[in-house]
Design an enzyme around this catalytic site. Structure first.
Site, short mmCIF file in Angstrom:
data_model
loop_
_atom_site.label_atom_id
_atom_site.label_comp_id
_atom_site.label_asym_id
_atom_site.label_seq_id
_atom_site.Cartn_x
_atom_site.Cartn_y
_atom_site.Cartn_z
N HIS A 196 -1.37 1.70 7.43
CA HIS A 196 -1.92 1.52 6.08
C HIS A 196 -1.85 2.85 5.35
O HIS A 196 -2.12 3.91 5.92
CB HIS A 196 -3.36 1.03 6.16
N CYS A 223 0.84 -1.21 0.00
CA CYS A 223 0.00 0.00 0.00
C CYS A 223 0.87 1.25 0.00
O CYS A 223 0.46 2.29 -0.54
CB CYS A 223 -0.95 -0.01 1.19
#
Length: 935
Positions: free
Chosen positions: A875, A332
Site C-alpha cells: 500500500h 494508491c
C-alpha cells in the site's frame, strides 16, 4: 498436430498421456510461437496457477533448460539429465480463485483473487496451449481472458486478467447484480447485458453512472468504451425505468429538488485555463465529510467536476492543499505520486497560473497537451477550497489512454508513474516546437566545464519546459573499456536519481582457501564484493582476508560432485557466473611454483553396501587438492611425496594441535573478519614432516583422466617429462583405506560451504540502518556494467562489460531520490525494508557536486512517497509539507491527517522529494547573471 486419446484413465481421473514429456514441451513451445506470431485483439488466453504450471515445467524439463548457461555446460547438463520430476496431477487453479474451486459456480461467475501477480501467482497461456494441457491433464477451472489493445500513441497488447466489475442497482427494489465486462466493451454492450439480466427493454430504461451512490452522468448506448466513460472497478451503476414508476429516491436530493446532473467529460469549448471566463460544468458537493480518526481534516468523498470556476478558488481562512484522492481500485500508487507532485511548490505556482500558451499540441513525443491539461486541472481542484476527497476518474482515464501500462486495476510502482508523468508533462509543455538536429561531439580531452556546458546548451535547444527548469540536473558519466582502456565521457541530464541500497550492489561470497603445500588447514573466508564485479575483485578481497604474502598467488576453482568443475583463471570472468549455491575454493601457492606442472588429487573410498556387497564400489568424496610439481622429469615417487606433503596438515595429531591453537586465538570459528597472522602459525617443523613421511609413502594412487573415468595404478618408477604432459596437468586418484581414515581427518575435505546462504545476509540487512549519504555513495561508486548492459567500445568494435563511474555535475531546484527497494527475479519480487536515515533539513549535497560554481547546495525535504508491505499486497501513502503552514500531513488515499515532523521517517520511505534552499548569495548571483544576459 492431433494427439489421439489413449482412453485409459488413472485413479485420479487424469488421462494416461499419449506423448512423452519431451513431446509435450515441443508441442507447447510450437503453439506459443504460433500464438506470438498472430497477436490480435480478442485472442483468448487462459490463467493457470503458477504452482501447477511450474510442476509441469519441471516434468517436461523446461526448468532444467533455463539452468543451462551454455550448451557445453557439463555440470548443469549432467544435473538436468539426472533429475526426473514427477508428472503433475490435474490442473489445479483453486489457489488463485475466490470461488468456483468446489465446482458449484458457473464458469462466468468464477472470480480471481485480488492482487495476484503474473509470474508469481499465475501464468497466461494461449487458448491452444490451454486446450492441449486440459486434454492431457483435465482439471481447472478454466479461466479465459481476452487480449485487448491499449493506448493511443503507444499501442500495445495486454491480456485483461481483471475485467471491469460493475454493481447494477435497480431503482425499483434496490436489488443489486454484478456485471463483468471488458473495460474496452462499449456502452451498447453494457445496455444489452443490463437489459438481458433484468428482463427489460432498452427504450424503457435509463442507466446512470452512479459512482459513490450519486448520479454523475447518464449513459447512452454508443460505441464509446466503458473505460472512456470513466467507469471504475467495483463502482455502482443505476437502472431507472421510464414507465412512470421510477423511484424518486434516486432522482431527488434530501430537499426534494431534482439533482443537478453533471457530465464527467471535460468541457471542450474553452481552452482558457486561468484569467478567462469560468468554465460551465463545475459543481461542488455539500456531501457531509467523515472525519479521519485523530484528525480534524475532512475526508468525505466527492467527485468534483473536471472544471471549476477559477475566480471562486479560495475561501478566507481555509487551508488549501488538503484534499484527498479516492482509491479507484489499487490506485494508491497513483495517489501517492500525485500528492507529492501537487505539493511541489514550483509546480503549484506554475499550474495555478495560466499556462495555456506553453501547451505543445504538435510534439510527437508528447500527448498533444492533454496530459498537461489533465494534470493541471487536477492540481487546481486539489488546491481549491474545501477539504473533501475527490475521485480522479478523468485523470486516470487519460493516464490509461497515454500510458496503457497503468491501465486496469493492478498495483503498480509509484516511481514508474512519477517517471512517466515528469517526462510526459515535459513533452506536453516543451517550449521547443521544432527540435533541431544536433550532432553530439566527443570530449576528445577537452575540459569538463566546456563539454558539460556544450551538452547542456544542446539539451536545452531541444528540451525547454518548466520540468527542465525545475527538475532536471546533469551528471557526468565515465566509461572505461576493460580491454583497451578506452575512456568515454558524456554529460547527460537526469530527472531523478535512483539510489541503490548498499546491500543491493554488493554481494557476500564464501570461499574455502586450501594450501597447496603443508602450511595449514583449509579455512572458509566470507568477503564482500560488487555484484557485477569480476573474479579479480574476488581475488583481491580474498588476498586481504587471508593475509596472502607478496610471493603467493591464489587459484580459484569450482568444485562439483567431488571434481574440479572449472577453473576461474580469467581475471575479467564476471562474478554473476558464480551462483549462490555453488562451492568455490581457492588454492594458495608460491608464485614461482605456478608455472610448473599442476597435480590434481581426487579422493575415493570403498562404500560398503550392507544389502549387496558385490555391488559396492569406490566412490569419489571430498574436495580435490591441487599442488605443483617441480623438475623437467617427474617420477611416480615424486608424485607420492607431493601427495603426502599436501595431506600432512590433515593428520589427526596435527589437526588436534591446530584446533587447540585456534580455540586459544579464536581463529577457526569462521573466516569473516579473521585477524591476520604470520605464516608461522600454520607451519610445522620440517623435522616433524620428515619423521612421518616414511609412513605415508604407501598410498594407493591411480592416474586418471579429466573426467575421472579411467584408472591406472601409479608406479613409483614411472617417469613423466613435464614438457610432454598435455595441458601441464597430472591427475591422480587417492584410494583411502582404513589406514588413511585412521591417520587423516577427512572431515576437512567434506561439507564445503556454499557461496552464499540465503537468509543470513537478509536478516543482517533488516537489522542495520543505513544513511541517505551511504546510498548516494553506492550510486556514485565505480562499478562494472551488468552483463545485460554491455557498452559498445568504439576502439575494440565490440560490446564490453565496461567499468562505469557517475558523478553529479549540475543539481536542479527539485531533486527526487528513488530508493531502489525492489529486486526482481524470475518468480519472486522481493522488497528490502531497511530503514534509510534521511535528513529532513539541511541536506548538503555540495560535496557530491563536481562543478564548483560557488553556489550552496542545501536542500529541504517536502514530500515522501511511502510503500508499506510487500509487492503482492502493498500500500502506498504520502507525506507532504504545506510550506505556508510549515506543517506536515499524511495523505492516505481519501484520508488526510496532520502528522508530526518527527514521525515521517520510516522504513517505508520510497521516494524522497527535496527543494533547494536559496541563499542570499545564490539569489545575488542569479540576479547578476540575469542582468548580464539582458545587457
Amino acid at each position: 498436430m492431433t494427439i489421439q486419446d489413449s482412453g485409459f484413465m488413472m485413479e485420479d481421473g487424469v488421462s494416461c498421456l499419449p506423448c512423452t514429456p519431451e513431446e509435450q514441451k515441443r508441442i507447447v513451445t510450437e503453439l506459443k510461437t504460433e500464438s506470438e506470431r498472430n497477436l490480435k485483439e480478442g485472442n483468448l488466453y487462459f490463467v493457470i496457477s503458477s504452482s501447477w504450471f511450474r510442476s509441469w515445467e519441471r516434468y517436461v524439463g523446461i526448468d532444467a533448460d533455463r539452468n543451462l548457461n551454455q550448451s557445453s555446460d557439463y555440470r548443469n547438463s549432467n544435473m538436468a539429465s539426472s533429475v526426473v520430476a514427477e508428472m503433475p496431477g490435474p490442473i489445479d487453479n483453486s489457489d488463485i480463485v475466490q470461488n468456483g474451486s468446489d465446482g458449484e459456480c458457473k464458469e462466468d461467475e468464477i472470480q480471481l483473487r485480488g492482487m495476484l501477480m503474473e509470474g508469481q501467482d499465475y501464468v497466461l497461456v494461449p487458448q491452444k496451449v490451454w486446450e492441449k494441457l486440459h486434454e492431457w491433464y483435465k482439471g481447472g477451472p478454466a479461466l479465459p481472458r481476452k487480449m485487448i489493445l491499449q493506448g493511443v500513441y503507444h499501442r500495445n497488447f495486454d491480456v485483461e486478467v481483471y475485467p471491469l466489475c460493475l454493481n447494477l442497482i435497480d431503482s425499483r427494489d434496490e436489488s443489486q447484480s454484478v456485471i463483468w465486462l471488458s473495460r474496452k466493451a462499449s456502452v451498447s454492450e453494457l445496455f444489452q447485458r443490463v437489459c438481458a439480466l433484468r428482463g427489460v427493454e432498452q427504450d424503457k430504461v435509463r442507466v446512470w453512472d452512479y459512482f459513490n451512490k450519486r448520479k454523475h452522468a447518464q449513459l447512452f448506448a454508443s460505441n464509446k468504451s466503458l473505460e472512456e466513460s470513466n467507469l471504475q472497478m467495483d463502482q455502482d451503476i443505476l437502472l431507472e425505468h421510464v414507465d412512470g414508476h421510477q423511484s424518486s429516491r434516486f432522482g431527488m436530493d434530501s430537499t426534494g429538488n431534482e439533482l443537478a446532473l453533471v457530465s464527467m467529460e471535460p468541457s471542450r469549448s474553452s481552452f482558457t485555463i486561468a484569467g478567462g471566463p469560468a468554465l460551465s460544468n463545475g459543481h461542488s458537493s455539500g456531501y457531509k465529510s467523515n472525519l479521519y480518526p485523530g484528525s480534524s481534516k475532512g475526508s468525505g468523498l466527492t467527485d468534483i467536476g473536471d472544471s471549476f470556476d477559477a475566480h471562486n478558488f479560495v475561501r478566507k481562512g481555509e487551508t488549501r492543499g488538503l484534499t484527498g484522492l479516492q482509491n479507484l481500485g489499487n490506485t494508491c500508487f497513483m495517489n501517492s505520486a500525485l500528492q507529492c507532485l501537487v505539493h511541489t511548490p514550483p509546480l503549484v505556482e506554475y499550474f495555478l497560473k495560466d499556462y495555456s500558451d506553453e501547451i505543445n499540441t504538435q510534439n510527437p513525443l508528447g500527448m498533444h497537451g492533454e496530459l498537461a491539461l489533465a494534470f493541471g486541472e487536477l492540481l487546481r481542484k486539489l488546491w481549491s477550497s474545501g477539504q473533501t476527497a475527490m475521485a480522479p476518474r478523468v485523470f486516470k482515464g487519460k493516464l490509461a489512454r497515454f500510458a496503457p501500462q497503468f491501465s486496469g486495476y493492478n498495483q503498480h510502482d509509484s516511481q514508474e508513474l512519477l517517471a512517466f508523468l515528469l517526462d510526459g508533462l515535459h513533452e506536453d509543455l516543451n517550449r521547443v516546437k521544432q527540435k533541431p538536429y544536433i550532432e553530439m561531439k566527443d570530449a576528445d580531452g577537452r575540459p569538463d566545464e566546456e563539454v558539460a556546458a556544450e551538452s547542456w546548451i544542446n539539451h536545452k535547444a531541444r528540451n525547454d519546459s518548466v520540468i527542465v527548469d525545475v527538475c532536471q540536473g546533469q551528471y557526468k558519466s565515465t566509461l572505461v573499456c576493460p580491454v583497451c582502456s578506452k575512456i568515454s565521457i558524456t554529460f547527460d541530464p537526469f530527472m531523478y536519481l535512483s539510489l541503490p541500497l548498499p546491500s543491493t550492489i554488493t554481494r557476500t561470497m564464501t570461499v574455502t582457501v586450501f594450501y597447496g603445500d603443508r602450511k595449514g588447514l583449509p579455512m572458509p573466508y566470507t568477503v564482500s564484493v560488487l555484484k557485477n564485479g569480476f573474479c579479480k575483485d574476488l581475488l583481491l578481497a580474498l588476498r586481504t582476508a587471508c593475509c596472502l604474502e607478496t610471493d603467493e598467488n591464489l587459484l580459484l576453482a569450482e568444485v562439483y560432485e567431488n571434481k574440479i568443475y572449472r577453473y576461474l583463471e580469467v581475471p575479467l570472468e564476471p562474478l554473476v557466473s558464480i551462483k549462490d549455491d555453488e562451492h568455490i575454493v581457492a588454492f594458495r601457492y608460491q608464485k614461482k611454483g605456478m608455472e610448473k606442472t599442476k597435480l590434481v588429487i581426487f579422493h575415493r573410498w570403498q562404500e560398503k553396501s550392507t544389502s549387496d556387497y558385490l555391488k559396492s564400489g569406490k566412490e569419489l568424496f571430498g574436495t580435490p587438492l591441487i599442488t605443483y610439481l617441480e623438475g623437467d622429469q617427474i617420477s611416480g615417487a615424486d608424485i607420492e611425496t607431493a601427495v603426502s606433503e599436501v595431506l600432512f596438515p590433515f593428520k589427526r595429531t596435527y589437526c588436534s594441535a591446530k584446533s587447540q591453537i585456534g580455540k586459544e586465538d579464536n581463529l577457526l570459528s569462521h573466516g569473516l573478519n579473521e585477524p591476520c597472522s604470520s605464516s608461522d602459525a600454520h607451519s610445522v617443523e620440517s623435522a616433524d614432516f620428515e619423521d612421518t613421511l616414511s609412513t605415508d609413502l604407501s598410498l594407493q594412487l591411480h592416474l586418471t583422466d579429466d573426467r575421472v573415468m579411467t584408472f591406472k595404478p601409479l608406479k613409483k618408477d614411472t617417469l613423466f617429462e613435464s614438457g610432454k604432459i598435455f595441458g601441464k596437468i597430472l591427475r591422480v586418484v587417492l584410494d583411502w583405506t582404513d589406514k588413511e581414515r585412521e591417520l587423516y581427518d577427512a572431515n576437512y575435505l567434506k561439507d564445503l560451504p556454499e557461496v552464499h546462504k540465503a537468509g543470513i545476509a537478509a536478516k543482517k540487512t533488516r537489522q542495520e540502518a543505513i544513511s541517505l549519504s551511504s546510498c548516494l555513495d553506492a550510486f556514485l561508486v565505480e562499478e562494472p556494467l551488468g552483463p545485460d548492459d554491455m557498452w559498445y567500445c568504439p576502439r575494440c568494435k565490440e560490446h564490453r562489460q565496461a567499468v562505469k563511474k557517475l558523478d553529479l555535475w549540475k543539481l536542479p531546484e527539485i531533486i527526487v531520490f528513488h530508493l531502489k527497494r525492489f529486486t526482481y527475479g524470475r518468480y519472486l519480487k522481493n522488497k528490502i525494508d531497511t530503514f534509510v536515515n534521511f535528513p529532513i533539513h539541511d541536506l548538503d549535497l555540495g560535496k557530491y557536486v563536481l562543478n564548483r560554481d560557488g553556489q550552496s547546495y542545501i536542500y529541504e525535504l517536502y514530500a515522501i512517497s511511502n510503500h508499506y508491505g510487500g509487492l503482492g499486497g502493498g500500500h502506498y501513502t504520502a507525506y507532504a509539507k504545506l510550506v505556508e503552514e510549515n506543517s506536515w500531513y499524511h495523505f492516505d488515499d481519501s484520508h488526510v491527517s496532520h502528522v508530526n515532523e518527527s514521525d515521517i521517517k520510516t522504513s517505508a520511505a520510497y521516494l524522497l522529494f527535496y527543494k533547494r534552499v536559496r541563499s542570499e548569495t545564490d539569489m545575488e548571483a542569479e540576479e547578476s547573471l540575469h542582468s548580464h544576459s539582458v545587457s
